[in-house]
Design an enzyme around this catalytic site. Structure first.
Site, short mmCIF file in Angstrom:
data_model
loop_
_atom_site.label_atom_id
_atom_site.label_comp_id
_atom_site.label_asym_id
_atom_site.label_seq_id
_atom_site.Cartn_x
_atom_site.Cartn_y
_atom_site.Cartn_z
N LEU A 74 61.10 70.13 57.33
CA LEU A 74 61.39 68.72 57.61
C LEU A 74 62.88 68.45 57.50
O LEU A 74 63.51 68.86 56.53
CB LEU A 74 60.70 67.83 56.59
N GLY A 115 59.22 68.76 48.94
CA GLY A 115 60.55 69.40 48.96
C GLY A 115 61.61 68.42 49.44
O GLY A 115 62.71 68.34 48.90
N TYR A 158 38.75 69.31 53.57
CA TYR A 158 39.49 68.07 53.28
C TYR A 158 39.59 67.85 51.76
O TYR A 158 40.66 67.59 51.23
CB TYR A 158 38.75 66.90 53.94
#
Ligand code: UDP
Length: 334
Positions: A74, A115, A158
């Site tokens: 990201l 992070g 999930y």
């Protein structure tokens, strides 16, 4: 309420990343953050989210959207005050359709977003779930209940992804000092749910409004407690602004059987549909009801919208959404 000198990370002018911001809950959250004066960056890979959910926000100067899969590295330019990690398919129908993506976004996606929170010194809020309790032996479920999850069942993808996400969130808190919040979201409904996401409320509305059979799985005696989306968003906003670290249930106490829910939706929509029984999926929780004592005590939060009122508001949305969907189908075939 915050003023301009307030240093709280999510005060007016705060910069907030919402992953899964084009989803049902994420898109409500983006609107609330904008209304609170925040700058909102929305990441979504549109696997289950939709541009239609955020279309009206695209013109706003304080809103930006990036088509991005948060299981990858990201990058966000500039500071961030908070990260709200809401990316994940969440319907039981998705558990069979998208099992690997669910496991990846809960594990790798949570790792990447944590992070980023560490690097930016941003507050981190994880969207977790009542699914962490599995098929529970205690009802209602307090946060201290450790759950009964089948790790290798179809729902395990999930449930375990979210349990892992909670563990990772707490590890980043304990080990790296990241400021974290965890919301365990119970069944929530309202406008911008996908018509065909396979969950009980969208299915029942779609079937009732189209005059089709309403499909209750099993004998319909299994229960859920249901809350209107505005109540959930208020709870998340308060949790984000609180100092409470650790899981917090945000859900209603309004427990209802699935048969009662189907009957209510048929009545509200004035439908002639009849109820039919279909096989109960494996590991389907028999009961679920939020113990929301902690949220009441810590956040002064409790649901304001009754299920009946919420379902009426939601009926209007589904009626419009179905009309728009059939108009699209007609123009595509014509
Ligand atoms: N359900 C049902 N008919 C449907 C879809 C779901 O009876 O068409 C049941 C499902 O088996 C479960 C409950 O409704 O017991 C709630 O399911 P949902 O998919 O909304 O979410 P869950 O709470 O299971 O995650």
């Amino acid at each position: 309420m915050s003023d301009s000198t307030h240093r709280d990370p999510i005060a007016r002018g705060g910069r907030v990343l919402v992953t899964g911001g084009a989803g049902f809950i994420g898109s409500h959250l983006c609107r609330r953050l904008l209304a609170e004066g925040c700058e909102v960056i929305c990441f979504d890979n549109l696997l289950t989210g939709s541009m239609a959910n955020i279309e009206p926000l695209l013109g706003e100067a304080r809103f930006s959207f990036e088509h991005y899969d948060v299981t990858n590295y990201l990058y966000v330019d500039g500071p961030l005050d908070a990260i709200l990690h809401f990316a994940s398919p969440a319907s039981p129908a998705d558990f069979e359709r998208l099992p690997i993506q669910i496991l990846k976004v809960g594990s790798l996606g949570t790792h990447k977003t944590l992070g980023l929170a560490k690097a930016k010194q941003a507050r981190f809020l994880l969207a977790s779930t009542s699914e962490c309790y599995g098929d529970p032996e205690v009802n209602p479920q307090p946060e201290t209940y450790l759950g009964r999850v089948n790790p290798v069942g179809i729902r395990g993808v999930y449930d375990e992804a979210k349990r892992f996400a909670e563990a990772m969130t707490m590890a980043y808190h304990r080990h790296h000092g990241v400021d974290v919040r965890i919301v365990r979201i119970f069944n929530t409904f309202g406008p911008r749910m996908q018509i065909a996401d396979g969950r009980a409320i969208p299915n029942f509305f779609t079937q009732a409004l189209r005059g089709e059979d309403v499909t209750v799985y099993g004998d319909g005696s299994q229960t859920r407690s249901i809350q209107y989306v505005d109540d959930l968003i208020e709870g998340i906003w308060r949790l984000l602004n609180s100092n409470y670290v650790g899981p917090m249930n945000i859900g209603s106490q309004a427990e209802i059987t699935m048969r009662e829910l189907a009957e209510t939706i048929i009545r509200i929509t004035g439908s002639q549909s009849r109820i039919v029984e279909k096989p109960l999926p494996p590991d389907d929780p028999k009961v679920r009801r939020a113990d929301n004592t902690l949220a009441r005590e810590v956040l002064g939060w409790e649901p304001q919208v009754s299920p009946e009122d919420g379902l009426r508001r939601t009926a209007e949305y589904f009626a419009e959404a179905l009309k728009a969907a059939s108009a699209r189908e007609e123009s595509a075939s014509g």
